[in-house]
Design an enzyme around this catalytic site. Structure first.
Site, short mmCIF file in Angstrom:
data_model
loop_
_atom_site.label_atom_id
_atom_site.label_comp_id
_atom_site.label_asym_id
_atom_site.label_seq_id
_atom_site.Cartn_x
_atom_site.Cartn_y
_atom_site.Cartn_z
CG ASP A 257 -1.90 1.01 1.17
OD1 ASP A 257 -1.65 2.14 1.66
OD2 ASP A 257 -2.98 0.67 1.27
CB ILE A 258 1.15 4.37 -2.13
CG1 ILE A 258 1.29 3.23 -3.55
CG2 ILE A 258 1.84 5.55 -2.00
CD1 ILE A 258 0.71 4.08 -4.63
CD GLU B 188 -4.48 3.93 -1.12
OE1 GLU B 188 -4.85 4.35 0.05
OE2 GLU B 188 -5.43 4.15 -1.80
#
Length: 322
Positions: free
Chosen positions: A195-196, A238
């Site tokens: 996950d960003i 994301e």
């Protein structure tokens, strides 16, 4: 009208039909020397009947695969059976240009053909007749439909922004892999959820266009880091999911750490701004105690949540938080 006159008229009609019928008619002898060449063949080849008569078929048309055509014709000579060719197997026998207005973008005429024997007075096959059908319109329509269907299938299974598998397609692959591992318990595979970090902040600060640039850049890093057998997907927003076939947790951890470092080193330019980012990772090796793929997914998700809670920009293995 006398019998002789009637016979002459029928012959005239027959010759007129041979020249005007909208199919190609070619007759060759046992040495593949051309004996009949009708108007269709003349119009599309630019060769007059007198120019081709007694000429060897393969000498005149080098594009013909001689070995293939001879194999196709042998049973016709020997068994007196008809033979057929269709454009799906081989687009053409004679490479003629396509002049049809509807399918004008086709480079050549697609052809179906029938090859049948002609016998002499003793019942022996002395000649072969080729009937050439122009099926360009039908062929191009079918090819275009197949292409459109292929594009629709790709659109339905591919994430537009990253060109990775979308969530539904990727999750189906995960389910298939889990079922495979259930049958072959000596194998193992690992799952990474990543996950960003602070992605909403990037969108809020620079706008969604910048967010798209970030997602595409991360997808490219992931794609270049994986093996051809690994299955990456955009899980949503994301978040990315990586299915690593025949990979242990230790091996998956090494790969995740490599991706994490590469992402951390990115410096993306957007409207005179430099955007830096990090990612968090959670991974889980498939365990024999898991009853279905959702438990595997849940394990990797819990490891990702642990990475987030512990300060982000790190890799956590599910086994380590048990």
């Amino acid at each position: 009208m006398t019998i002789e006159e009637l016979g002459a008229s029928e012959l005239h009609w027959l010759m007129d039909m041979l020249q005007t019928v909208d199919v190609g008619l070619v007759v060759v002898d046992t040495s593949y020397r051309i004996q009949l060449w009708n108007g269709f063949m003349e119009n599309h080849s630019g060769l007059l009947p007198r120019q081709v008569r007694n000429r060897q078929l393969f000498d005149l048309f080098s594009e013909i695969d001689e070995d293939w055509l001879r194999r196709k014709c042998e049973p016709v000579f020997l068994l007196k059976n008809r033979a057929f060719t269709i454009w799906e197997q081989r687009p053409y026998i004679f490479r003629f240009k396509n002049y049809r207005s509807i399918t004008g973008h086709a480079d050549y005429m697609y052809q179906n053909s029938t090859i049948f024997p002609l016998t002499d007075s003793r019942g022996q096959v002395s000649h072969l007749c080729f009937i050439i059908y122009d099926v360009t319109d039908a062929a191009v329509s079918k090819l275009e439909l197949q292409s459109m269907n292929g594009q629709l299938r790709q659109l339905s299974t591919t994430d537009y922004l990253t060109q990775m598998r979308n969530r539904g397609n990727w999750e189906e692959s995960l389910k298939l892999e889990f079922n495979r591992l259930q049958r072959y318990s000596q194998h193992t595979s690992s799952l990474i959820m990543c996950d960003i970090d602070h992605f909403k902040r990037i969108n809020d600060t620079y706008g969604h266009a910048a967010g798209d640039i970030v997602i595409k850049a991360v997808a490219e890093v992931i794609r270049k880091s994986l093996r051809s057998t690994d299955l990456p997907g955009r899980y949503g927003g994301e978040e990315f999911a990586l299915l690593l076939l025949d990979t242990t947790a230790d091996q998956a951890s090494y790969l995740a750490e490599r991706i994490r470092r590469k992402v951390e080193q990115l410096e993306l330019s957007f409207q005179s701004h430099t955007i830096k980012l990090t990612m968090s990772f959670g991974l889980a090796e498939r365990a024999i105690t898991m009853q279905d793929y959702l438990q595997w997914l849940d394990a990797a998700d819990k490891a990702l949540y642990h990475s987030k809670a512990a300060g982000r920009n790190q890799v956590t293995r599910f086994h380590d938080i048990l």
